[in-house]
Design a protein around this motif. Structure first.
Motif, PDB file in Angstrom:
ATOM      1  N   GLY A 163      -6.676   3.907  -3.021  1.00 19.40           N
ATOM      2  CA  GLY A 163      -5.796   4.562  -3.998  1.00 19.40           C
ATOM      3  C   GLY A 163      -6.435   4.563  -5.380  1.00 19.40           C
ATOM      4  O   GLY A 163      -6.950   3.543  -5.834  1.00 19.40           O
ATOM      5  N   ALA A 203      -2.019  -1.429   3.861  1.00 20.30           N
ATOM      6  CA  ALA A 203      -2.968  -1.501   2.734  1.00 20.30           C
ATOM      7  C   ALA A 203      -4.395  -1.534   3.266  1.00 20.30           C
ATOM      8  O   ALA A 203      -4.915  -0.506   3.703  1.00 20.30           O
ATOM      9  N   ASP A 229       0.962  -1.760  -4.883  1.00 20.69           N
ATOM     10  CA  ASP A 229      -0.322  -1.043  -4.797  1.00 20.69           C
ATOM     11  C   ASP A 229      -1.030  -1.150  -6.138  1.00 20.69           C
ATOM     12  O   ASP A 229      -0.480  -0.789  -7.166  1.00 20.69           O
ATOM     13  N   SER A 235      -1.956  -7.211  -2.884  1.00 22.35           N
ATOM     14  CA  SER A 235      -0.956  -7.859  -2.043  1.00 22.35           C
ATOM     15  C   SER A 235      -0.827  -9.359  -2.309  1.00 22.35           C
ATOM     16  O   SER A 235       0.275  -9.885  -2.496  1.00 22.35           O
ATOM     17  N   HIS A 254       7.719  -0.318  -8.598  1.00 16.10           N
ATOM     18  CA  HIS A 254       6.287  -0.395  -8.302  1.00 16.10           C
ATOM     19  C   HIS A 254       5.695  -1.670  -8.886  1.00 16.10           C
ATOM     20  O   HIS A 254       5.877  -1.949 -10.077  1.00 16.10           O
ATOM     21  N   TYR A 256      -3.856   0.449  -7.064  1.00 17.61           N
ATOM     22  CA  TYR A 256      -4.605   1.666  -7.435  1.00 17.61           C
ATOM     23  C   TYR A 256      -5.910   1.281  -8.135  1.00 17.61           C
ATOM     24  O   TYR A 256      -6.164   1.668  -9.269  1.00 17.61           O
ATOM     25  N   GLY A 296       0.852  -1.187   0.000  1.00 21.24           N
ATOM     26  CA  GLY A 296       0.000   0.000   0.000  1.00 21.24           C
ATOM     27  C   GLY A 296       0.884   1.233   0.000  1.00 21.24           C
ATOM     28  O   GLY A 296       1.388   1.651   1.051  1.00 21.24           O
ATOM     29  N   SER A 297       1.100   1.785  -1.173  1.00 17.44           N
ATOM     30  CA  SER A 297       2.082   2.894  -1.253  1.00 17.44           C
ATOM     31  C   SER A 297       1.427   4.250  -1.488  1.00 17.44           C
ATOM     32  O   SER A 297       2.087   5.286  -1.357  1.00 17.44           O
ATOM     33  N   ARG A 314       2.164  -3.040  -9.655  1.00 17.42           N
ATOM     34  CA  ARG A 314       0.762  -2.627  -9.675  1.00 17.42           C
ATOM     35  C   ARG A 314      -0.134  -3.855  -9.557  1.00 17.42           C
ATOM     36  O   ARG A 314      -0.635  -4.390 -10.541  1.00 17.42           O
TER      37      ARG A 314
END
Ligand SMILES: C[S@@+](CC[C@H](N)C(=O)[O-])C[C@H]1O[C@@H](n2cnc3c(N)ncnc32)[C@H](O)[C@@H]1O
Length: 234
Positions: A125, A169, A118, A150, A145, A120, A96-97, A147
């Motif tokens: 997000g 997250a 993450d 988890s 990153h 998004y 969870g960034s 995408r």
């Protein structure tokens, strides 16, 4: 891999099943909510047990930072764990960034790779947060990153050990426990698991209580309001 803690089925898998699936109804609709109810009833301060264990305990959250819920005081304890594990080469993972503020701070404090997981997908997000993540992490060559959610990121992980995971997250009990059991299994001896929102979210608070009670291989290492860090014993 640290296999002492069984890795449960990811709660996200139940959500993605048909609405009429009996296992989904039981696990996602009923069991997940019962866990949140229990978490609210058992929510308590982690300060006494962290203090009793001789962990570094700070009572000040410090000032807020733009574009993140992580405060200056919380960032300081996170960066202390980064410094403590700097002799390790393996990656740091952030689950969870969001807008990349903590990601950047972690990456700026280490030579290690910081893997930001993450998807998004609109659950916390969104695309606009991804754009800000890219802006905030621009020029940082040690950030990667992923995408993805988890559990999918964990399933496709190479198996390489990691030196630290920052779990931030989905803050429900079953999700946070999954993130701990799965990603924590990759943490090498002396490495760290950090949880954000341990006071604000009963589910995360209860995960920390379970770690304290059932996982003697994890030592309470630091606490600041709303953040708790555990170190893996050798
Ligand atoms: C509280 S924010 C993270 C904040 C960030 N760590 C920071 O310090 O600024 C939660 C993030 O988790 C992400 N998220 C939601 N579901 C997720 C999942 N299943 N796996 C990984 N990340 C997820 C959201 O997209 C959101 O950006």
């Amino acid at each position: 891999m640290n296999r002492l803690i069984p890795i449960p089925e990811s709660p996200s898998l139940w959500r993605n099943r048909s609405r009429w699936n009996v296992a989904r109804f039981w696990n996602w609709t009923v069991r997940r909510r019962l866990h949140e109810f229990t978490s609210r009833k058992t929510h308590r301060s982690l300060v006494p047990v962290f203090t009793g264990a001789g962990a570094r305990v700070t009572q000040e959250a410090g000032t807020g930072l733009p574009h993140t819920a992580v405060t200056q005081g919380q960032l300081e304890v996170l960066l202390a764990a980064v410094a403590e594990s700097e002799t390790m080469d393996s990656p740091i993972v952030e689950i969870g960034s969001f807008r990349g503020v903590t990601t950047r701070a972690l990456a700026a404090a280490t030579k290690r790779t910081v893997v930001a997981v993450d998807p998004y997908l609109g659950e916390g997000g969104h695309e606009k947060d991804l754009a800000l993540f890219r802006e905030h992490t621009d020029g940082m060559t040690n950030i990667r990153h992923v995408r993805d959610v988890s559990d999918a990121a964990f399933t496709s992980w190479s198996g390489e050990a990691i030196s630290m995971v920052f779990i931030d997250a989905i803050h429900e009990y079953l999700h946070a426990w999954y993130d701990f059991a799965a990603w924590g299994s990759l943490v090498a001896p002396s490495g760290f698991v950090a949880f954000h929102d341990v006071d604000a979210f009963p589910g995360v608070n209860r995960v920390c209580q379970r770690v304290l009670k059932e996982c003697p291989q994890w030592k309470p290492w630091a606490y600041a309001p709303n953040i708790a860090i555990f170190q893996r014993r050798d």
